[in-house]
Design an enzyme around this catalytic site. Structure first.
Site, PDB file in Angstrom:
ATOM      1  N   HIS A  25       0.854  -1.183   0.000  1.00  0.00           N
ATOM      2  CA  HIS A  25       0.000   0.000   0.000  1.00  0.00           C
ATOM      3  C   HIS A  25       0.888   1.231   0.000  1.00  0.00           C
ATOM      4  O   HIS A  25       1.942   1.229   0.629  1.00  0.00           O
ATOM      5  CB  HIS A  25      -0.905  -0.001   1.242  1.00  0.00           C
ATOM      6  CG  HIS A  25      -2.059   0.919   1.113  1.00  0.00           C
ATOM      7  ND1 HIS A  25      -1.972   2.256   1.425  1.00  0.00           N
ATOM      8  CD2 HIS A  25      -3.317   0.700   0.669  1.00  0.00           C
ATOM      9  CE1 HIS A  25      -3.149   2.809   1.189  1.00  0.00           C
ATOM     10  NE2 HIS A  25      -3.973   1.903   0.724  1.00  0.00           N
ATOM     11  N   ASP A  29      -7.943  -5.721   0.278  1.00  0.00           N
ATOM     12  CA  ASP A  29      -8.393  -6.536  -0.842  1.00  0.00           C
ATOM     13  C   ASP A  29      -7.962  -7.983  -0.773  1.00  0.00           C
ATOM     14  O   ASP A  29      -8.457  -8.821  -1.521  1.00  0.00           O
ATOM     15  CB  ASP A  29      -7.891  -5.926  -2.160  1.00  0.00           C
ATOM     16  CG  ASP A  29      -8.595  -4.629  -2.439  1.00  0.00           C
ATOM     17  OD1 ASP A  29      -9.784  -4.544  -2.107  1.00  0.00           O
ATOM     18  OD2 ASP A  29      -7.957  -3.703  -2.958  1.00  0.00           O
TER      19      ASP A  29
END
Ligand code: ACO
Length: 436
Positions: free
Chosen positions: A313, A371
């Protein structure tokens, strides 16, 4: 925005005069150096492709501490919101700054549920798509098309228009996503049912048919509601920044949100949940848990361009707090459905364990993001893989619209207009065709 006591000084090695730049403090998080007058003072721009060090706006909505793995909506930790509140309370919080009391909650829920139907013409618009169209292609079109149906809420400078378009978007997104799904499988659209919860109504529109009664499972309803809460906002990510930039031209809210939907589609952003599940399927097909080592080797090979989807991320350099909550929900849903031994879940957990111990991932601070597990939950609920990103768009709509409305109400708001470092040809003359 508070002026800090210290200032930044920018000096140049070529003898040009140095400049002093103001520094501002937020309520928490890094200070910012104000470079708005830099060009006027020095004739220079700053260079920051990918916005690695650039705060593009001030915002009071969502705060992320990437090192601590902390996510706050209006100051409240995501863990508390996910366990104590429902999605519509979270929407109220993001839009208006506070969690609703009982009376406000009742009013807000009623307001949203009164807008769940879409104009009947919408189904004819849908008919123009191929039955095998990707749901995100359909959603990009449908959301933009809302501006053709709701002329009374398209003036971005009118606070009432902004509010009603926010409610319309939050209310109608589930209806549109469910319609996109029903269209691709050739089933009749199910009208919304306003006696159900936001998540329950979505499950109904997705999975009910006119032939028999559909009973909403409370566990799946809660799981979906949590997916919505976890995806509701995430400060200035790519799609939110797209919505802000698009809206900064004064375009209508439906058009700005459609731009956000388009941006979210990409596999480096909202498309990652679909990509993560497809990755798990591929590893499973090639032999499952035993093939993890081989797969990780490919991920680490700089020439392979294979990524561990659902990992990494831009902001979180620690465990994504949403991934923890999603893993918990994953356990609950699989237990409810009797799928505890689900091979993909087992594979995901094993993959995570190996990656978290591997030097490549440890040194780069790569952790699972939301996710990694959301795809497994959605698949267990019965949502088809290509629809995952559309569910993300549905949930993120409130964040997009809250950020858009915040920007328009900000006295410092201007049209977004980045500059560039030009590296192309200097001025030259066009030669006649025969001489080129
Ligand atoms: N698998 C393997 N290596 C990775 C991964 C990954 N998933 N993510 C980052 N890396 C590596 C990069 O190759 C790079 O290595 P290097 O320093 O040797 O060159 C290093 O880690 C830093 O990565 P960057 O790409 O510079 O990080 P950036 O902040 O630009 O990218 C992103 C973040 C796009 C999320 C990236 O981690 C990624 O592509 N992840 C997979 C896709 C994904 O899961 N996206 C969902 C994001 S969350 C969301 O939208 C809800």
């Amino acid at each position: 925005m508070k002026l800090a006591e210290n200032k930044a000084t920018l000096s140049f090695s070529n003898g040009s005069p140095s400049v002093e730049l103001p520094v501002y403090q937020g309520s928490v998080g890094p200070d910012v150096v104000d470079i708005r007058k830099l060009y006027a003072q020095t004739g220079m721009f700053t260079y920051d492709p990918g916005f690695l060090s650039t705060a593009a706006c001030q915002s009071a909505i969502t705060y992320i501490d990437g090192d601590k793995g902390e996510l706050l909506y209006r100051g409240y930790p995501i863990e508390q919101l996910a366990t104590n509140c429902d999605f519509l309370e979270t929407c109220h919080l993001l839009l208006y700054g506070e969690l609703p009391n009982t009376e406000d909650k009742g009013k807000f829920t009623k307001l949203v549920t009164n807008h769940t139907m879409v104009n009947e013409q919408m189904q004819f618009f849908l008919r123009g798509f191929r039955r095998d169209a990707h749901p995100m292609a359909i959603m990009t079109g449908l959301v933009g098309a809302l501006s053709a149906f709701y002329h009374d809420s398209t003036d971005i400078n009118n606070p009432e228009h902004r509010n009603i378009s926010a409610i319309r978007l939050i209310a109608k997104m589930p209806t549109l996503v469910a319609m996109a799904y029903k269209y691709t499988i050739g089933q009749p659209y199910m009208y919304p049912r306003n006696d159900l919860s936001y998540a329950g109504n979505f499950l109904h529109m997705m999975f009910a048919t006119p032939c028999e009664e559909y009973k909403v499972s409370p566990v799946l309803e809660r799981a979906l509601d949590r997916i919505f809460i976890l995806h509701a906002d995430h400060e200035q990510n790519a799609s939110t920044s797209t919505v802000r930039l698009c809206g900064s031209s004064g375009t209508n809210p439906f058009a700005a949100i459609a731009a956000g939907v388009a941006c979210l589609w990409g596999p480096a952003h909202g498309g990652a949940n679909e990509a993560a599940l497809n990755m798990l399927y591929d590893i499973q097909k090639e032999g499952g848990v035993e093939k993890i080592g081989e797969f990780i080797k490919k991920v680490k090979d700089k020439n392979s361009s294979v990524k561990l989807m659902g990992f990494g991320h831009r902001v979180y350099k620690n465990y994504d707090p949403r991934a923890k909550l999603m893993q918990e929900t994953c356990n609950e849903v699989l237990t409810e459905l009797g799928l505890e031994k689900d091979p993909l879940f087992k594979l995901a957990k094993e993959l995570e364990k190996i990656a978290l111990e591997d030097e490549y991932f440890v040194s780069r601070k790569l952790y699972p993001n939301v996710d990694f597990y959301s795809g497994i939950v959605q698949r267990a609920i019965g949502i088809p893989v290509p629809l995952f990103t559309a569910i993300f768009a549905l949930a993120r709509t409130v964040g997009w619209i809250a950020q858009l409305n915040e920007m328009i109400g900000d006295p410092e708001y201007k049209i977004g207009r980045p500059r560039q470092l030009f590296t192309g040809s200097v001025k030259r003359d066009v030669q006649p065709l025969a001489k080129r």
